[in-house]
Design a protein around this motif. Structure first.
Motif, short mmCIF file in Angstrom:
data_model
loop_
_atom_site.label_atom_id
_atom_site.label_comp_id
_atom_site.label_asym_id
_atom_site.label_seq_id
_atom_site.Cartn_x
_atom_site.Cartn_y
_atom_site.Cartn_z
N SER A 171 -2.20 -4.36 1.13
CA SER A 171 -1.60 -3.87 -0.11
C SER A 171 -2.70 -3.60 -1.11
CB SER A 171 -0.64 -4.91 -0.70
OG SER A 171 0.53 -4.96 0.06
N ILE A 172 -2.65 -2.43 -1.72
CA ILE A 172 -3.64 -2.08 -2.73
C ILE A 172 -2.90 -2.00 -4.06
CG2 ILE A 172 -5.40 -0.43 -3.46
CD1 ILE A 172 -5.98 -1.48 -0.67
N GLN A 173 -3.42 -2.74 -5.05
CA GLN A 173 -2.80 -2.77 -6.37
C GLN A 173 -3.16 -1.53 -7.17
OE1 GLN A 173 -0.80 -5.38 -6.61
NE2 GLN A 173 -1.68 -6.00 -4.62
N ARG A 174 -2.25 -1.15 -8.03
CA ARG A 174 -2.52 -0.02 -8.92
C ARG A 174 -3.71 -0.36 -9.83
NH1 ARG A 174 1.21 3.81 -10.17
NH2 ARG A 174 2.81 2.52 -9.24
N GLY A 175 -4.64 0.57 -9.92
CA GLY A 175 -5.76 0.42 -10.84
C GLY A 175 -6.92 -0.43 -10.36
N GLU A 176 -6.88 -0.88 -9.11
CA GLU A 176 -8.02 -1.68 -8.66
C GLU A 176 -9.01 -0.83 -7.87
OE1 GLU A 176 -7.53 -4.81 -5.75
OE2 GLU A 176 -5.98 -3.73 -4.65
N ILE A 177 -10.21 -1.36 -7.73
CA ILE A 177 -11.19 -0.77 -6.82
C ILE A 177 -11.24 -1.70 -5.61
CG2 ILE A 177 -13.58 -0.12 -6.42
CD1 ILE A 177 -13.90 0.46 -9.36
N PHE A 178 -10.91 -1.13 -4.47
CA PHE A 178 -10.86 -1.90 -3.24
C PHE A 178 -11.92 -1.37 -2.30
CE2 PHE A 178 -9.41 -2.99 0.99
CZ PHE A 178 -8.91 -4.28 0.84
N ALA A 179 -12.75 -2.26 -1.78
CA ALA A 179 -13.79 -1.81 -0.84
C ALA A 179 -13.46 -2.27 0.56
CB ALA A 179 -15.15 -2.36 -1.25
N LEU A 180 -13.52 -1.34 1.48
CA LEU A 180 -13.29 -1.64 2.89
C LEU A 180 -14.65 -1.67 3.55
CD1 LEU A 180 -10.86 -2.03 4.77
CD2 LEU A 180 -10.91 0.44 5.21
N LEU A 181 -14.98 -2.83 4.06
CA LEU A 181 -16.32 -3.06 4.57
C LEU A 181 -16.22 -3.31 6.07
CD1 LEU A 181 -18.98 -3.48 2.94
CD2 LEU A 181 -18.49 -5.91 2.99
N GLY A 182 -17.08 -2.68 6.83
CA GLY A 182 -17.05 -2.95 8.27
C GLY A 182 -18.13 -2.17 8.97
N ASP A 212 -13.12 -4.84 -6.97
CA ASP A 212 -12.35 -5.98 -7.45
C ASP A 212 -11.98 -6.86 -6.26
OD1 ASP A 212 -12.15 -5.02 -10.16
OD2 ASP A 212 -10.80 -3.49 -9.37
N ARG A 213 -11.66 -6.19 -5.14
CA ARG A 213 -11.34 -6.94 -3.92
C ARG A 213 -12.06 -6.28 -2.75
NH1 ARG A 213 -5.66 -7.70 -2.11
NH2 ARG A 213 -5.41 -5.55 -2.82
N ILE A 214 -12.30 -7.08 -1.75
CA ILE A 214 -13.00 -6.59 -0.56
C ILE A 214 -12.16 -6.91 0.67
CG2 ILE A 214 -15.03 -6.98 0.91
CD1 ILE A 214 -16.63 -7.48 -1.63
N GLY A 215 -12.03 -5.93 1.55
CA GLY A 215 -11.40 -6.15 2.84
C GLY A 215 -12.45 -5.92 3.91
N VAL A 216 -12.49 -6.82 4.87
CA VAL A 216 -13.44 -6.65 5.97
C VAL A 216 -12.66 -6.27 7.22
CG1 VAL A 216 -15.20 -7.74 7.43
CG2 VAL A 216 -15.08 -8.30 4.99
N ILE A 217 -13.07 -5.18 7.83
CA ILE A 217 -12.40 -4.71 9.04
C ILE A 217 -13.38 -4.78 10.19
CG2 ILE A 217 -12.91 -2.28 8.47
CD1 ILE A 217 -10.24 -1.53 9.84
N ARG A 218 -12.87 -5.24 11.31
CA ARG A 218 -13.72 -5.36 12.49
C ARG A 218 -12.87 -5.06 13.72
NH1 ARG A 218 -14.35 -9.32 15.78
NH2 ARG A 218 -16.04 -8.93 17.22
N ARG A 219 -13.35 -4.13 14.53
CA ARG A 219 -12.62 -3.72 15.73
C ARG A 219 -11.14 -3.47 15.47
NH1 ARG A 219 -15.06 -7.76 20.23
NH2 ARG A 219 -17.26 -7.24 19.90
#
Ligand SMILES: Nc1ncnc2c1ncn2[C@@H]1O[C@H](COP(=O)(O)OP(=O)(O)OP(=O)(O)O)[C@@H](O)[C@H]1O
Ligand SMILES: [Mg+2]
Length: 307
Positions: free
Chosen positions: A24-35, A199-206
């Motif tokens: 879920s991505i909140q309105r107005g945030e910066i979300f980084a997807l790292l992997g 603001d938040r970070i998501g880590v994706i792997r495989r």
């Protein structure tokens, strides 16, 4: 703003690029997807933007299902793709205006001008794309993505291969977009970038999201700290009475390194304990410094841990 539910993508060759992704991505945030390379970042973005069909699950963009209600969902989204695919002979102005038209929006020269100015492309508006530098071409991609006034902007590796100065400039652009209320989702290999921007970070792997966390909380939770004590007199070995602290001798006996968990430290008092024990043994400390592990260390350990 974005809700991803039970999303899986298996390509026709049987490769599972996304496995049961919830996000879920909140309105107005910066979300980084790292992997790492091949983790599924571009695939996930492509599915959210409706460019690639999901095998299972669904995506809601501001409540609009991106399959059943494709146009409404897609209209809210701007996408800056990873690959540079520019029409070499078109001018900056034309390519950006044309992108707006693709979304069926009426022409709005004032908006296009605002976008070009905000990306310092105004002077180049009549240049053909082949006449631009790589960094300018990348900014044209952002301008195209912003041409139809999206509420969510996806940036797939916005600063890959971009020099330090331009990277900072891009960060400024992204921040100012967020300040204007745009929700930002970016993918990156640069941990420094995620740490700096998100603001938040998501880590994706495989193809699996292995972690989603508030950036500061992530740093606090996983960030280990190191205290280095520089000694007046070198030691041959760590004194017996200090064995319980897990110290390591460094710098040919001139320093003692103490590793601790920043979060656990808050409750306990192991540093005070250590200092008291040092005092008791009569060790004289000349200087000391602490170091907090960066997100890079965290990321590497996370990816290795689950390998
Ligand atoms: N059309 C396709 N058919 C089969 N496999 C694909 C296809 N597109 C992507 N893949 C595979 O899916 C995996 C994820 O690719 P994706 O492009 O999403 O990775 P990424 O995280 O964006 O990597 P990078 O950091 O290199 O951009 C890779 O193993 C890739 O080879
Ligand atoms: Mg990619």
């Amino acid at each position: 703003m974005i809700r991803v539910e039970g999303l899986s993508k298996t390509f026709s060759d049987g490769f599972k690029a996304l496995v049961d992704v919830d996000l879920s991505i909140q309105r107005g945030e910066i979300f980084a997807l790292l992997g790492p390379n091949g983790a599924g970042k571009t695939t996930l973005i492509s599915v959210i933007c409706g460019l690639v069909n999901a095998s299972r699950g669904r995506v809601l963009v501001d409540g609009h299902d991106n399959v059943d209600d494709y146009r409404a969902a897609r209209e809210l989204i701007g996408l800056v793709p990873q690959e540079l695919t520019n029409e070499a002979f078109t001018t900056v102005w034309d390519t950006v205006s044309f992108s707006r038209g693709l979304f069926g929006k009426p022409q709005d020269p004032a908006h296009i001008e605002k976008v070009l100015r905000s990306l310092t492309l105004w002077e180049k508006r009549d240049s053909r794309l082949l006449e631009l530098s790589g960094g300018m071409k990348r900014r044209v991609l952002i301008a195209k993505a912003l041409s139809h006034e999206p509420q969510v902007l996806f940036l797939d590796e916005p600063t890959a291969g971009v020099d330090v100065e331009l990277r900072r400039e891009m960060w400024e652009v992204v921040r100012s977009l967020r300040d204007q209320g745009v929700t930002i989702i970016l993918t990156t290999h640069y941990i420094e970038e995620a740490e700096e921007m998100a603001d938040r970070i998501g880590v994706i792997r495989r193809g699996e999201i292995v972690l989603v966390e508030n950036t500061h909380a992530l740093m606090r939770k996983l960030g280990s700290k190191e205290l280095t004590l520089h000694l007046q007199e070198p030691l041959e070995a760590v004194p017996e009475s200090l064995a319980g602290h897990g110290l390591e001798l460094a710098n040919e006996g001139h320093a003692l390194v103490y590793s601790y968990d920043a979060a656990r430290q808050e409750g306990g008092s192991s540093i005070s304990g250590l200092l008291a024990d040092l005092e008791a043994v009569g060790l004289r400390v000349k200087d000391l410094h602490t170091r907090q592990s960066s997100l890079e260390d965290i990321f590497v350990s996370l990816v290795q841990e689950r390998a």
